[in-house]
Motif scaffolding. Structure first.
Motif, PDB file in Angstrom:
ATOM      1  N   MET A  67       6.376  11.573   7.621  1.00  0.00           N
ATOM      2  CA  MET A  67       7.353  10.511   7.343  1.00  0.00           C
ATOM      3  C   MET A  67       7.445  10.312   5.838  1.00  0.00           C
ATOM      4  SD  MET A  67       6.171   7.678  10.146  1.00  0.00           S
ATOM      5  CE  MET A  67       7.630   6.675  10.063  1.00  0.00           C
ATOM      6  N   THR A  68       8.633   9.986   5.388  1.00  0.00           N
ATOM      7  CA  THR A  68       8.807   9.677   3.974  1.00  0.00           C
ATOM      8  C   THR A  68       8.525   8.198   3.742  1.00  0.00           C
ATOM      9  OG1 THR A  68      11.135   9.171   4.241  1.00  0.00           O
ATOM     10  CG2 THR A  68      10.577  11.465   3.762  1.00  0.00           C
ATOM     11  N   LYS A  69       8.512   7.819   2.484  1.00  0.00           N
ATOM     12  CA  LYS A  69       8.282   6.422   2.133  1.00  0.00           C
ATOM     13  C   LYS A  69       9.398   5.527   2.680  1.00  0.00           C
ATOM     14  CE  LYS A  69       6.907   5.721  -2.103  1.00  0.00           C
ATOM     15  NZ  LYS A  69       6.872   5.442  -3.553  1.00  0.00           N
ATOM     16  N   ALA A  70      10.617   6.026   2.654  1.00  0.00           N
ATOM     17  CA  ALA A  70      11.757   5.252   3.169  1.00  0.00           C
ATOM     18  C   ALA A  70      11.671   5.063   4.681  1.00  0.00           C
ATOM     19  CB  ALA A  70      13.061   5.930   2.797  1.00  0.00           C
ATOM     20  N   ASP A  71      11.156   6.073   5.399  1.00  0.00           N
ATOM     21  CA  ASP A  71      10.989   5.939   6.854  1.00  0.00           C
ATOM     22  C   ASP A  71       9.950   4.878   7.196  1.00  0.00           C
ATOM     23  OD1 ASP A  71      12.797   7.984   7.228  1.00  0.00           O
ATOM     24  OD2 ASP A  71      11.237   9.526   7.405  1.00  0.00           O
ATOM     25  N   MET A  72       8.869   4.857   6.446  1.00  0.00           N
ATOM     26  CA  MET A  72       7.797   3.895   6.725  1.00  0.00           C
ATOM     27  C   MET A  72       8.197   2.474   6.349  1.00  0.00           C
ATOM     28  SD  MET A  72       4.273   5.852   6.501  1.00  0.00           S
ATOM     29  CE  MET A  72       3.557   4.374   6.987  1.00  0.00           C
ATOM     30  N   ARG A  73       9.067   2.337   5.365  1.00  0.00           N
ATOM     31  CA  ARG A  73       9.487   1.014   4.917  1.00  0.00           C
ATOM     32  C   ARG A  73      10.141   0.233   6.063  1.00  0.00           C
ATOM     33  NH1 ARG A  73      12.495   2.346   0.204  1.00  0.00           N
ATOM     34  NH2 ARG A  73      10.514   2.705  -0.800  1.00  0.00           N
ATOM     35  N   TRP A  74      10.963   0.890   6.873  1.00  0.00           N
ATOM     36  CA  TRP A  74      11.638   0.207   7.979  1.00  0.00           C
ATOM     37  C   TRP A  74      10.664  -0.232   9.052  1.00  0.00           C
ATOM     38  CZ3 TRP A  74      16.058  -1.947   7.448  1.00  0.00           C
ATOM     39  CH2 TRP A  74      16.927  -1.467   6.486  1.00  0.00           C
ATOM     40  N   LEU A  75       9.572   0.500   9.217  1.00  0.00           N
ATOM     41  CA  LEU A  75       8.537   0.106  10.164  1.00  0.00           C
ATOM     42  C   LEU A  75       7.934  -1.243   9.768  1.00  0.00           C
ATOM     43  CD1 LEU A  75       6.681   1.013  12.570  1.00  0.00           C
ATOM     44  CD2 LEU A  75       5.190   1.970  10.812  1.00  0.00           C
ATOM     45  N   ALA A 129       0.822  -1.215   0.000  1.00  0.00           N
ATOM     46  CA  ALA A 129       0.000   0.000   0.000  1.00  0.00           C
ATOM     47  C   ALA A 129       0.852   1.260   0.000  1.00  0.00           C
ATOM     48  CB  ALA A 129      -0.928  -0.005   1.207  1.00  0.00           C
ATOM     49  N   ILE A 130       1.933   1.297   0.767  1.00  0.00           N
ATOM     50  CA  ILE A 130       2.736   2.521   0.763  1.00  0.00           C
ATOM     51  C   ILE A 130       3.485   2.678  -0.553  1.00  0.00           C
ATOM     52  CG2 ILE A 130       2.991   2.642   3.264  1.00  0.00           C
ATOM     53  CD1 ILE A 130       5.893   1.750   2.905  1.00  0.00           C
ATOM     54  N   GLU A 131       3.791   1.577  -1.218  1.00  0.00           N
ATOM     55  CA  GLU A 131       4.457   1.694  -2.516  1.00  0.00           C
ATOM     56  C   GLU A 131       3.495   2.230  -3.575  1.00  0.00           C
ATOM     57  OE1 GLU A 131       7.659   1.290  -3.326  1.00  0.00           O
ATOM     58  OE2 GLU A 131       8.068   0.926  -1.209  1.00  0.00           O
ATOM     59  N   LYS A 132       2.229   1.845  -3.506  1.00  0.00           N
ATOM     60  CA  LYS A 132       1.272   2.242  -4.536  1.00  0.00           C
ATOM     61  C   LYS A 132       0.586   3.577  -4.247  1.00  0.00           C
ATOM     62  CE  LYS A 132       1.540  -1.691  -6.786  1.00  0.00           C
ATOM     63  NZ  LYS A 132       2.210  -1.803  -8.032  1.00  0.00           N
ATOM     64  N   LEU A 133       0.287   3.859  -2.983  1.00  0.00           N
ATOM     65  CA  LEU A 133      -0.583   4.981  -2.656  1.00  0.00           C
ATOM     66  C   LEU A 133       0.114   6.175  -2.010  1.00  0.00           C
ATOM     67  CD1 LEU A 133      -3.507   2.881  -1.166  1.00  0.00           C
ATOM     68  CD2 LEU A 133      -3.323   3.798  -3.471  1.00  0.00           C
ATOM     69  N   PHE A 134       1.398   6.062  -1.747  1.00  0.00           N
ATOM     70  CA  PHE A 134       2.102   7.132  -1.034  1.00  0.00           C
ATOM     71  C   PHE A 134       2.384   8.279  -1.989  1.00  0.00           C
ATOM     72  CE2 PHE A 134       5.170   8.850   1.962  1.00  0.00           C
ATOM     73  CZ  PHE A 134       4.629   8.453   3.166  1.00  0.00           C
ATOM     74  N   ASP A 135       1.974   9.476  -1.604  1.00  0.00           N
ATOM     75  CA  ASP A 135       2.294  10.665  -2.399  1.00  0.00           C
ATOM     76  C   ASP A 135       2.673  11.810  -1.457  1.00  0.00           C
ATOM     77  OD1 ASP A 135      -0.167  11.200  -1.341  1.00  0.00           O
ATOM     78  OD2 ASP A 135      -1.145  11.693  -3.228  1.00  0.00           O
ATOM     79  N   ALA A 136       2.825  13.012  -1.988  1.00  0.00           N
ATOM     80  CA  ALA A 136       3.305  14.148  -1.196  1.00  0.00           C
ATOM     81  C   ALA A 136       2.323  14.557  -0.106  1.00  0.00           C
ATOM     82  CB  ALA A 136       3.589  15.325  -2.114  1.00  0.00           C
ATOM     83  N   SER A 137       1.011  14.423  -0.365  1.00  0.00           N
ATOM     84  CA  SER A 137       0.036  14.819   0.653  1.00  0.00           C
ATOM     85  C   SER A 137       0.083  13.881   1.864  1.00  0.00           C
ATOM     86  CB  SER A 137      -1.372  14.857   0.067  1.00  0.00           C
ATOM     87  OG  SER A 137      -1.791  13.567  -0.311  1.00  0.00           O
ATOM     88  N   VAL A 138       0.241  12.597   1.602  1.00  0.00           N
ATOM     89  CA  VAL A 138       0.346  11.630   2.707  1.00  0.00           C
ATOM     90  C   VAL A 138       1.639  11.864   3.475  1.00  0.00           C
ATOM     91  CG1 VAL A 138       0.457   9.181   3.290  1.00  0.00           C
ATOM     92  CG2 VAL A 138      -1.030   9.943   1.447  1.00  0.00           C
ATOM     93  N   GLU A 139       2.698  12.144   2.776  1.00  0.00           N
ATOM     94  CA  GLU A 139       3.979  12.423   3.431  1.00  0.00           C
ATOM     95  C   GLU A 139       3.880  13.656   4.329  1.00  0.00           C
ATOM     96  OE1 GLU A 139       8.428  13.691   2.035  1.00  0.00           O
ATOM     97  OE2 GLU A 139       7.308  12.300   0.776  1.00  0.00           O
ATOM     98  N   HIS A 140       3.154  14.665   3.875  1.00  0.00           N
ATOM     99  CA  HIS A 140       2.991  15.878   4.674  1.00  0.00           C
ATOM    100  C   HIS A 140       2.133  15.602   5.916  1.00  0.00           C
ATOM    101  CE1 HIS A 140       2.583  20.066   5.695  1.00  0.00           C
ATOM    102  NE2 HIS A 140       1.263  19.956   5.680  1.00  0.00           N
TER     103      HIS A 140
END
Length: 85
Positions: free
Chosen positions: A45-53, A30-41
């Motif tokens: 957290m960035t996509k790379a930060d969430m990946r480690w979680l 889901a974070i690979e497909k749906l993550f964009d700038a609005s979600v990051e704001h």
């Protein structure tokens, strides 16, 4: 430990681990497909930060599954005494 408690522990740990693994996999996709700038704001957290979680979730899930799978199956409770005539 009684046989039923041993089996309960094994099946519970496998179930918790499988749930964590599936949750991590779904959320990772889901974070690979749906993550964009609005979600990051919104999350801060960035996509790379969430990946480690989710890597952490998957690691804990795998450890729980392995714990349940490799837990000894032997019955450690003493058998009841038998009467000899």
């Amino acid at each position: 430990m009684p046989r039923w408690l041993n089996r309960l522990f094994r099946m519970t740990s496998i179930g918790i681990g499988a749930t964590l693994l599936m949750s991590a996999a779904v959320n990772f996709v889901a974070i690979e497909k749906l993550f964009d700038a609005s979600v990051e704001h919104q999350l801060g957290m960035t996509k790379a930060d969430m990946r480690w979680l989710y890597y952490g979730f998957a690691t804990f899930g795998l450890l729980f599954v392995l714990l349940g799978a490799l837990w000894p199956r032997r019955n450690t409770a003493k058998p009841p005494p038998t009467l000899r005539r």
